[in-house]
Scaffold this motif. Structure first.
Motif, PDB file in Angstrom:
ATOM      1  N   GLU A 115      71.992  23.475  60.011  1.00  0.00           N
ATOM      2  CA  GLU A 115      70.785  22.646  60.057  1.00  0.00           C
ATOM      3  C   GLU A 115      70.560  22.068  61.453  1.00  0.00           C
ATOM      4  O   GLU A 115      69.429  22.007  61.931  1.00  0.00           O
ATOM      5  N   ILE A 116      71.634  21.670  62.097  1.00  0.00           N
ATOM      6  CA  ILE A 116      71.521  21.122  63.459  1.00  0.00           C
ATOM      7  C   ILE A 116      71.026  22.192  64.415  1.00  0.00           C
ATOM      8  O   ILE A 116      70.111  21.957  65.219  1.00  0.00           O
ATOM      9  N   ILE A 117      71.610  23.376  64.335  1.00  0.00           N
ATOM     10  CA  ILE A 117      71.217  24.481  65.231  1.00  0.00           C
ATOM     11  C   ILE A 117      69.754  24.834  65.021  1.00  0.00           C
ATOM     12  O   ILE A 117      68.983  24.999  65.980  1.00  0.00           O
ATOM     13  N   LYS A 118      69.321  24.950  63.751  1.00  0.00           N
ATOM     14  CA  LYS A 118      67.906  25.253  63.475  1.00  0.00           C
ATOM     15  C   LYS A 118      67.002  24.133  63.976  1.00  0.00           C
ATOM     16  O   LYS A 118      65.916  24.384  64.491  1.00  0.00           O
ATOM     17  N   GLY A 119      67.445  22.890  63.848  1.00  0.00           N
ATOM     18  CA  GLY A 119      66.655  21.762  64.318  1.00  0.00           C
ATOM     19  C   GLY A 119      66.495  21.734  65.820  1.00  0.00           C
ATOM     20  O   GLY A 119      65.523  21.196  66.350  1.00  0.00           O
ATOM     21  N   LEU A 120      67.432  22.319  66.536  1.00  0.00           N
ATOM     22  CA  LEU A 120      67.351  22.359  67.993  1.00  0.00           C
ATOM     23  C   LEU A 120      66.518  23.548  68.471  1.00  0.00           C
ATOM     24  O   LEU A 120      66.271  23.685  69.670  1.00  0.00           O
ATOM     25  N   GLY A 121      66.138  24.410  67.542  1.00  0.00           N
ATOM     26  CA  GLY A 121      65.349  25.579  67.921  1.00  0.00           C
ATOM     27  C   GLY A 121      66.193  26.737  68.390  1.00  0.00           C
ATOM     28  O   GLY A 121      65.691  27.682  68.983  1.00  0.00           O
ATOM     29  N   VAL A 122      67.481  26.695  68.145  1.00  0.00           N
ATOM     30  CA  VAL A 122      68.388  27.773  68.512  1.00  0.00           C
ATOM     31  C   VAL A 122      68.703  28.537  67.250  1.00  0.00           C
ATOM     32  O   VAL A 122      69.226  27.991  66.299  1.00  0.00           O
ATOM     33  N   TYR A 123      68.361  29.799  67.235  1.00  0.00           N
ATOM     34  CA  TYR A 123      68.584  30.613  66.031  1.00  0.00           C
ATOM     35  C   TYR A 123      69.626  31.668  66.320  1.00  0.00           C
ATOM     36  O   TYR A 123      69.592  32.321  67.352  1.00  0.00           O
ATOM     37  N   GLY A 124      70.551  31.820  65.404  1.00  0.00           N
ATOM     38  CA  GLY A 124      71.600  32.790  65.687  1.00  0.00           C
ATOM     39  C   GLY A 124      71.911  33.726  64.606  1.00  0.00           C
ATOM     40  O   GLY A 124      71.609  33.817  63.539  1.00  0.00           O
TER      41      GLY A 124
END
Length: 81
Positions: free
Chosen positions: A72-81
């Motif tokens: 959720e944090i990664i998606k919230g930062l706009g970084v998708y992996g």
């Protein structure tokens, strides 16, 4: 909070209380009272510095980050992996 830092805060509070008791004495002259006020200001400054050091050494994770998963944090930062 670190136990040693807690001890420092307790010692600062005890010293501050002692100085406040001194200020209540009527027999103190103006110069002595002035010195006590200066010392109390220095104590307050020291207290704030300890809080800043404590926050640096033991940073907390602010909300809403603390209750989110890593994904959720990664998606919230706009970084998708």
């Amino acid at each position: 909070m670190n136990p040693e830092i807690c001890e420092l805060f307790e010692a600062i509070d005890a010293h501050k209380e002692h100085m406040e008791q001194l200020l209540r004495r009527k027999e103190l002259d103006a110069e002595t009272k002035s010195r006590i006020f200066v010392d109390m200001g220095a104590i307050e400054s020291f207290n704030m510095q300890i809080q800043e050091i404590s926050a640096t050494l033991n940073p907390g994770i602010p909300e809403p980050w603390a209750s989110m998963s890593a994904d959720e944090i990664i998606k919230g930062l706009g970084v998708y992996g």
